[in-house]
Design a protein around this motif. Sequence first.
Motif, PDB file in Angstrom:
ATOM      1  N   UNK A 156       0.837  -1.204   0.000  1.00  0.00           N
ATOM      2  CA  UNK A 156       0.000   0.000   0.000  1.00  0.00           C
ATOM      3  C   UNK A 156       0.872   1.256   0.000  1.00  0.00           C
ATOM      4  N   UNK A 157       2.188   1.057  -0.089  1.00  0.00           N
ATOM      5  CA  UNK A 157       3.088   2.191  -0.240  1.00  0.00           C
ATOM      6  C   UNK A 157       3.844   2.592   1.005  1.00  0.00           C
TER       7      UNK A 157
ATOM      8  N   UNK B 227      10.050   2.947   7.653  1.00  0.00           N
ATOM      9  CA  UNK B 227       9.706   3.624   8.896  1.00  0.00           C
ATOM     10  C   UNK B 227       8.202   3.542   9.165  1.00  0.00           C
ATOM     11  N   UNK B 228       7.416   3.697   8.089  1.00  0.00           N
ATOM     12  CA  UNK B 228       5.956   3.624   8.242  1.00  0.00           C
ATOM     13  C   UNK B 228       5.526   2.211   8.638  1.00  0.00           C
ATOM     14  N   UNK B 229       6.198   1.196   8.090  1.00  0.00           N
ATOM     15  CA  UNK B 229       5.891  -0.181   8.490  1.00  0.00           C
ATOM     16  C   UNK B 229       6.138  -0.341   9.983  1.00  0.00           C
TER      17      UNK B 229
ATOM     18  N   UNK C  57      -0.898   6.807   4.548  1.00  0.00           N
ATOM     19  CA  UNK C  57       0.538   6.725   4.266  1.00  0.00           C
ATOM     20  C   UNK C  57       0.973   7.841   3.321  1.00  0.00           C
ATOM     21  N   UNK C  58       0.057   8.201   2.423  1.00  0.00           N
ATOM     22  CA  UNK C  58       0.379   9.256   1.447  1.00  0.00           C
ATOM     23  C   UNK C  58       0.222  10.648   2.035  1.00  0.00           C
ATOM     24  N   UNK C  59      -0.301  10.719   3.259  1.00  0.00           N
ATOM     25  CA  UNK C  59      -0.446  12.011   3.912  1.00  0.00           C
ATOM     26  C   UNK C  59      -1.745  12.731   3.592  1.00  0.00           C
TER      27      UNK C  59
END
Lengths: 285, 257
Positions: free
Chosen positions: A190-191, A195-197, B101-103
């Motif tokens: 999903x992109x 760090x986000x993971x 996630x894309x903000x």
Amino acid sequence: MTLVADDISDRAAIEDETTHAETPVRAPASRHRHRLVASAATIIVLLALWTAASAFGLVSALFLPSPIAVAKAFWNVATTGFVDATLLQHLVASLGRVFAALFASIIVAVPIGFAIGLSPIGRGIFDPIIEFLRPLPPLAYLPLVIIWFGIGEASKIIVIALAMLAPIVISTAAGVAGTSRDRINAARSLGASRLQVLGHVVLPSAIGDILTGIRIALGAGWTTLVAAELVAASRGVGFMIQSAAQFLVTDVVLLGIVVIAAVAFALEAVIRILQRFFVPWLGKT
Amino acid sequence: MSRLEISNVTAHYEGAAAPVLANVSLALGAGEFVAVIGRSGCGKTTLLNLAAGFAFPTSGRLTLDGQPVRGPGPERAVVFQDDALFPWLSAVDNVAFGLQLKGVPKNDRREAARGLLARVGLAGLDERPIWRLSGGQRQRLGLARALAIEPAFLLMDEPLGALDAMTREHMQQLLLDIFLATRAGILLITHSIEEALFLATRVVVMAPNPGRIVRTLDVDFSRRVRAGESARAVKSAPDFIEARAELLDLVFEREAQ
């Protein structure tokens, strides 16, 4: 390293067992009731034996004051206090140390747990330290900590924090390493960046295990408390027991022990409630 | 016009000598719906993992618009067999995750997510924790989560495998509607020959030991549904039944080996 792994699998096995006992076929309510009745009976019998032993003078009141004497001591210490502080003040001093230590320990242990859970290099670096620390009785390093940090509040908190470190590190590492591969992959597809993971998938996945580590750590820290308060404290439940013992005020000693047990029980219950609040999905997905 | 190309790919499980996939080539473009069928162990899921960028081939090339695939990316959203939803998020926040996630600001992404929930038939379940959803609802949610980022490709690993027959039919209809509406390139791994024929524009049959493609069949049953024929009529049309029998023979013949 093998020790850490064993520890984790042991713990997992224990938790597995408990969740299994709870989920699939619920034991009939009567079985639970039988257990409670048996526990209550044990407590009543013990209290009766204790009362009888002191009432018939089998044991001198100096060694074993009656339950009523302990209850009176509770009232006295709660209202007028013992060695310049009430029971509440002693308790606040002790809880303050334990929670300051817990706070410090979490700040250090959670990142270390992440490092161990995420990378073989992290595991290589921290495993020896944790495995060195884990089996050490806190009393063994208490004198050293005092040499280094003096006899003030800092060394008490450091000793308790050290005792709490290993359980939190080990649980966090297990939670991090146990994050579902599919969920990580889902986030990446999903992109999500690395760090986000970490923030959006690994951390929330590990929360349950981190709380389990905190629960075990609070137990370990609370156990270390009395030892830490033996040295140059002027307040605290451990200190209260210690000074009461020096003057042979056995009823206050017994009272202190009961209070320590009750607080440990309450802390455990609070963490279990927090766990149900923060990780309500546990055992349901 | 995006194009995902798998050329002459061989892949191994870590440490294994025998390949899971041997010399597999497959292309997927926008507006194509490729269904891969085959018995267990034929490497279907490995093929999808390669396409998604979760695994890498030992030899061969994977390219996306001519560029080598180096990992997962939001142009290739994946729907998992075991839904892989995030239990710490509500239904609507699961769908909004890719946008988060894309903000994209909270209100905007939740609004978009609500629209998608309605589209997959989960309207009104926004705040429902996902462990209170049924298996079918969770798969719909997984699909909505993937659609939310408007991917060029939708990679689906047996998303309907664990569902009961009724739910499955509804989900097939939903997949078809979404395919016809988005024109995303879809790769569907499935056990069901009927499902593959009904939904796909191309059916790929794989066989195991080593995993390889043994037959590719272009079909147009989904276009007939689009043209107005009912799903039931298409599924009982003589040419559908004939194609199904042929693929059954192919899978069973391979299985007998």
